[in-house]
Design a protein around this motif. Sequence first.
Motif, PDB file in Angstrom:
ATOM      1  N   GLY A   1       0.802  -1.213   0.000  1.00 36.43           N
ATOM      2  CA  GLY A   1       0.000   0.000   0.000  1.00 36.43           C
ATOM      3  C   GLY A   1       0.834   1.261   0.000  1.00 36.43           C
ATOM      4  O   GLY A   1       0.337   2.328  -0.312  1.00 36.43           O
ATOM      5  N   ALA A   2       2.130   1.169   0.352  1.00 35.12           N
ATOM      6  CA  ALA A   2       2.952   2.365   0.414  1.00 35.12           C
ATOM      7  C   ALA A   2       3.682   2.625  -0.903  1.00 35.12           C
ATOM      8  O   ALA A   2       4.087   3.735  -1.171  1.00 35.12           O
ATOM      9  CB  ALA A   2       3.963   2.253   1.549  1.00 35.12           C
ATOM     10  N   VAL A   3       3.839   1.574  -1.752  1.00 34.07           N
ATOM     11  CA  VAL A   3       4.686   1.694  -2.933  1.00 34.07           C
ATOM     12  C   VAL A   3       4.188   2.766  -3.881  1.00 34.07           C
ATOM     13  O   VAL A   3       4.952   3.570  -4.381  1.00 34.07           O
ATOM     14  CB  VAL A   3       4.782   0.332  -3.664  1.00 34.07           C
ATOM     15  CG1 VAL A   3       5.529   0.493  -4.976  1.00 34.07           C
ATOM     16  CG2 VAL A   3       5.461  -0.688  -2.774  1.00 34.07           C
ATOM     17  N   SER A   4       2.888   2.820  -4.113  1.00 29.10           N
ATOM     18  CA  SER A   4       2.362   3.717  -5.139  1.00 29.10           C
ATOM     19  C   SER A   4       2.178   5.143  -4.648  1.00 29.10           C
ATOM     20  O   SER A   4       2.040   6.042  -5.455  1.00 29.10           O
ATOM     21  CB  SER A   4       1.028   3.175  -5.660  1.00 29.10           C
ATOM     22  OG  SER A   4       0.083   3.135  -4.607  1.00 29.10           O
ATOM     23  N   VAL A   5       2.161   5.371  -3.343  1.00 27.31           N
ATOM     24  CA  VAL A   5       1.843   6.699  -2.854  1.00 27.31           C
ATOM     25  C   VAL A   5       3.022   7.395  -2.190  1.00 27.31           C
ATOM     26  O   VAL A   5       3.001   8.599  -2.004  1.00 27.31           O
ATOM     27  CB  VAL A   5       0.671   6.631  -1.840  1.00 27.31           C
ATOM     28  CG1 VAL A   5      -0.573   6.109  -2.512  1.00 27.31           C
ATOM     29  CG2 VAL A   5       1.039   5.780  -0.634  1.00 27.31           C
ATOM     30  N   ALA A   6       4.070   6.668  -1.843  1.00 29.29           N
ATOM     31  CA  ALA A   6       5.179   7.280  -1.132  1.00 29.29           C
ATOM     32  C   ALA A   6       5.940   8.228  -2.046  1.00 29.29           C
ATOM     33  O   ALA A   6       6.224   7.914  -3.181  1.00 29.29           O
ATOM     34  CB  ALA A   6       6.112   6.202  -0.594  1.00 29.29           C
ATOM     35  N   LYS A   7       6.260   9.409  -1.537  1.00 29.19           N
ATOM     36  CA  LYS A   7       6.948  10.417  -2.328  1.00 29.19           C
ATOM     37  C   LYS A   7       8.155  10.995  -1.598  1.00 29.19           C
ATOM     38  O   LYS A   7       8.899  11.760  -2.170  1.00 29.19           O
ATOM     39  CB  LYS A   7       5.993  11.547  -2.692  1.00 29.19           C
ATOM     40  CG  LYS A   7       4.796  11.110  -3.521  1.00 29.19           C
ATOM     41  CD  LYS A   7       3.923  12.296  -3.875  1.00 29.19           C
ATOM     42  CE  LYS A   7       2.686  11.841  -4.653  1.00 29.19           C
ATOM     43  NZ  LYS A   7       3.024  11.123  -5.893  1.00 29.19           N
ATOM     44  N   ARG A   8       8.360  10.629  -0.353  1.00 23.95           N
ATOM     45  CA  ARG A   8       9.443  11.209   0.423  1.00 23.95           C
ATOM     46  C   ARG A   8      10.417  10.119   0.863  1.00 23.95           C
ATOM     47  O   ARG A   8      10.133   8.932   0.725  1.00 23.95           O
ATOM     48  CB  ARG A   8       8.872  11.945   1.645  1.00 23.95           C
ATOM     49  CG  ARG A   8       7.851  13.023   1.260  1.00 23.95           C
ATOM     50  CD  ARG A   8       7.339  13.734   2.483  1.00 23.95           C
ATOM     51  NE  ARG A   8       8.449  14.298   3.219  1.00 23.95           N
ATOM     52  CZ  ARG A   8       8.509  14.346   4.556  1.00 23.95           C
ATOM     53  NH1 ARG A   8       7.530  13.849   5.276  1.00 23.95           N
ATOM     54  NH2 ARG A   8       9.544  14.884   5.161  1.00 23.95           N
ATOM     55  N   THR A   9      11.574  10.543   1.368  1.00 20.33           N
ATOM     56  CA  THR A   9      12.589   9.610   1.829  1.00 20.33           C
ATOM     57  C   THR A   9      12.818   9.823   3.315  1.00 20.33           C
ATOM     58  O   THR A   9      13.504  10.772   3.725  1.00 20.33           O
ATOM     59  CB  THR A   9      13.911   9.795   1.060  1.00 20.33           C
ATOM     60  OG1 THR A   9      13.668   9.634  -0.345  1.00 20.33           O
ATOM     61  CG2 THR A   9      14.949   8.784   1.516  1.00 20.33           C
ATOM     62  N   ILE A  10      12.214   8.959   4.111  1.00 20.83           N
ATOM     63  CA  ILE A  10      12.362   8.994   5.565  1.00 20.83           C
ATOM     64  C   ILE A  10      12.755   7.591   5.995  1.00 20.83           C
ATOM     65  O   ILE A  10      11.988   6.644   5.818  1.00 20.83           O
ATOM     66  CB  ILE A  10      11.054   9.423   6.261  1.00 20.83           C
ATOM     67  CG1 ILE A  10      10.587  10.785   5.739  1.00 20.83           C
ATOM     68  CG2 ILE A  10      11.237   9.459   7.776  1.00 20.83           C
ATOM     69  CD1 ILE A  10       9.180  11.148   6.162  1.00 20.83           C
ATOM     70  N   ILE A  11      13.943   7.446   6.532  1.00 18.81           N
ATOM     71  CA  ILE A  11      14.477   6.130   6.871  1.00 18.81           C
ATOM     72  C   ILE A  11      14.906   6.108   8.332  1.00 18.81           C
ATOM     73  O   ILE A  11      15.662   6.975   8.774  1.00 18.81           O
ATOM     74  CB  ILE A  11      15.675   5.775   5.970  1.00 18.81           C
ATOM     75  CG1 ILE A  11      15.254   5.811   4.497  1.00 18.81           C
ATOM     76  CG2 ILE A  11      16.239   4.406   6.343  1.00 18.81           C
ATOM     77  CD1 ILE A  11      16.409   5.728   3.525  1.00 18.81           C
ATOM     78  N   THR A  12      14.405   5.144   9.078  1.00 19.65           N
ATOM     79  CA  THR A  12      14.861   4.943  10.449  1.00 19.65           C
ATOM     80  C   THR A  12      15.736   3.699  10.488  1.00 19.65           C
ATOM     81  O   THR A  12      15.486   2.736   9.767  1.00 19.65           O
ATOM     82  CB  THR A  12      13.692   4.790  11.439  1.00 19.65           C
ATOM     83  OG1 THR A  12      13.070   3.506  11.244  1.00 19.65           O
ATOM     84  CG2 THR A  12      12.664   5.901  11.274  1.00 19.65           C
ATOM     85  N   ILE A  13      16.756   3.746  11.335  1.00 21.91           N
ATOM     86  CA  ILE A  13      17.675   2.618  11.445  1.00 21.91           C
ATOM     87  C   ILE A  13      17.809   2.210  12.906  1.00 21.91           C
ATOM     88  O   ILE A  13      18.309   2.972  13.740  1.00 21.91           O
ATOM     89  CB  ILE A  13      19.059   2.965  10.865  1.00 21.91           C
ATOM     90  CG1 ILE A  13      18.948   3.241   9.360  1.00 21.91           C
ATOM     91  CG2 ILE A  13      20.051   1.819  11.137  1.00 21.91           C
ATOM     92  CD1 ILE A  13      20.264   3.545   8.687  1.00 21.91           C
ATOM     93  N   GLY A  14      17.345   1.004  13.225  1.00 24.36           N
ATOM     94  CA  GLY A  14      17.641   0.380  14.502  1.00 24.36           C
ATOM     95  C   GLY A  14      18.894  -0.453  14.322  1.00 24.36           C
ATOM     96  O   GLY A  14      19.198  -0.890  13.206  1.00 24.36           O
ATOM     97  N   ARG A  15      19.636  -0.689  15.399  1.00 24.99           N
ATOM     98  CA  ARG A  15      20.898  -1.393  15.204  1.00 24.99           C
ATOM     99  C   ARG A  15      21.351  -2.082  16.483  1.00 24.99           C
ATOM    100  O   ARG A  15      21.161  -1.571  17.580  1.00 24.99           O
ATOM    101  CB  ARG A  15      22.000  -0.455  14.730  1.00 24.99           C
ATOM    102  CG  ARG A  15      22.528   0.541  15.786  1.00 24.99           C
ATOM    103  CD  ARG A  15      21.573   1.669  16.058  1.00 24.99           C
ATOM    104  NE  ARG A  15      22.146   2.689  16.948  1.00 24.99           N
ATOM    105  CZ  ARG A  15      21.492   3.232  17.969  1.00 24.99           C
ATOM    106  NH1 ARG A  15      20.265   2.846  18.274  1.00 24.99           N
ATOM    107  NH2 ARG A  15      22.069   4.160  18.691  1.00 24.99           N
ATOM    108  N   GLU A  16      21.963  -3.247  16.308  1.00 22.51           N
ATOM    109  CA  GLU A  16      22.662  -3.889  17.405  1.00 22.51           C
ATOM    110  C   GLU A  16      23.999  -3.177  17.594  1.00 22.51           C
ATOM    111  O   GLU A  16      24.612  -2.719  16.624  1.00 22.51           O
ATOM    112  CB  GLU A  16      22.897  -5.369  17.113  1.00 22.51           C
ATOM    113  CG  GLU A  16      21.633  -6.204  17.113  1.00 22.51           C
ATOM    114  CD  GLU A  16      21.909  -7.673  16.852  1.00 22.51           C
ATOM    115  OE1 GLU A  16      21.113  -8.507  17.334  1.00 22.51           O
ATOM    116  OE2 GLU A  16      22.899  -7.985  16.157  1.00 22.51           O
ATOM    117  N   PHE A  17      24.457  -3.109  18.832  1.00 22.38           N
ATOM    118  CA  PHE A  17      25.722  -2.433  19.094  1.00 22.38           C
ATOM    119  C   PHE A  17      26.863  -3.205  18.437  1.00 22.38           C
ATOM    120  O   PHE A  17      26.970  -4.422  18.565  1.00 22.38           O
ATOM    121  CB  PHE A  17      25.959  -2.330  20.601  1.00 22.38           C
ATOM    122  CG  PHE A  17      27.161  -1.502  20.958  1.00 22.38           C
ATOM    123  CD1 PHE A  17      27.168  -0.139  20.744  1.00 22.38           C
ATOM    124  CD2 PHE A  17      28.294  -2.098  21.494  1.00 22.38           C
ATOM    125  CE1 PHE A  17      28.274   0.633  21.073  1.00 22.38           C
ATOM    126  CE2 PHE A  17      29.406  -1.345  21.830  1.00 22.38           C
ATOM    127  CZ  PHE A  17      29.395   0.022  21.614  1.00 22.38           C
TER     128      PHE A  17
END
Length: 223
Positions: A15-31
């Motif tokens: 549902g997000a593929v056709s409507v997304a227009k911005r680049t917002i990326i969150t990154i979780g990470r193991e130490f």
Amino acid sequence: MAGYQTAFNWGKWKGAVSVAKRTIITIGREFGSGGREIGQALASALGIAYYDRELLVAAAKDSGMSVELFENNDEKPVNSLLYSLSVNPYAVGNIAGANMLPLNQKLFLAQFETIQRIAREHDCVIVGRCADYALRSEPDCLNVFIHAPLQYRIARVKQRHNLDSAAAKDLIVKTDKKRAAYYNSYSDKRWGDLGGYHLTLDSSVISTDGAVELIKSFTSMRK
């Protein structure tokens, strides 16, 4: 593309593929997994803003609280601070009911509001700080988790922090426990549960540049 391990959650992406227009990326990470380095390289490659500890400075400016408070309590779980607001001289902007909250919850909410403001204002990569939870209603947000086997992370932490194997392992375990407790205190998901992210990467089998290109390719699919 052989030689790496990754998981992509198509169900959460639907549902997000056709409507997304911005680049917002969150990154979780193991130490020790290199999540910070991947996030920095990704933001640079995309030409967008990068937030890790920079978020603490922004939250301090937005809330009027000192940056030292945010730094001293960065990604610490709820029970790590039991201060009462009766001894807290600070206030948080326009958070409803803030005067009834303990200090650590005020700090979380201040960061929460800053993360949402940043995502409204410009494209960005945000590392840690429950950013995926803060932006859970943002359809353009891609949530990534970087992980790696313990021995790989021990080797990286030994080199980076000039520690022996035992000390490196201890630092990894303590840091991951702290991050998990913080995330689990505020989110309705579980830290490190790979099913809770759109994309997960094992950094031990893919280079930083390779990880960046892979994340970029998924990002471009949304345009």
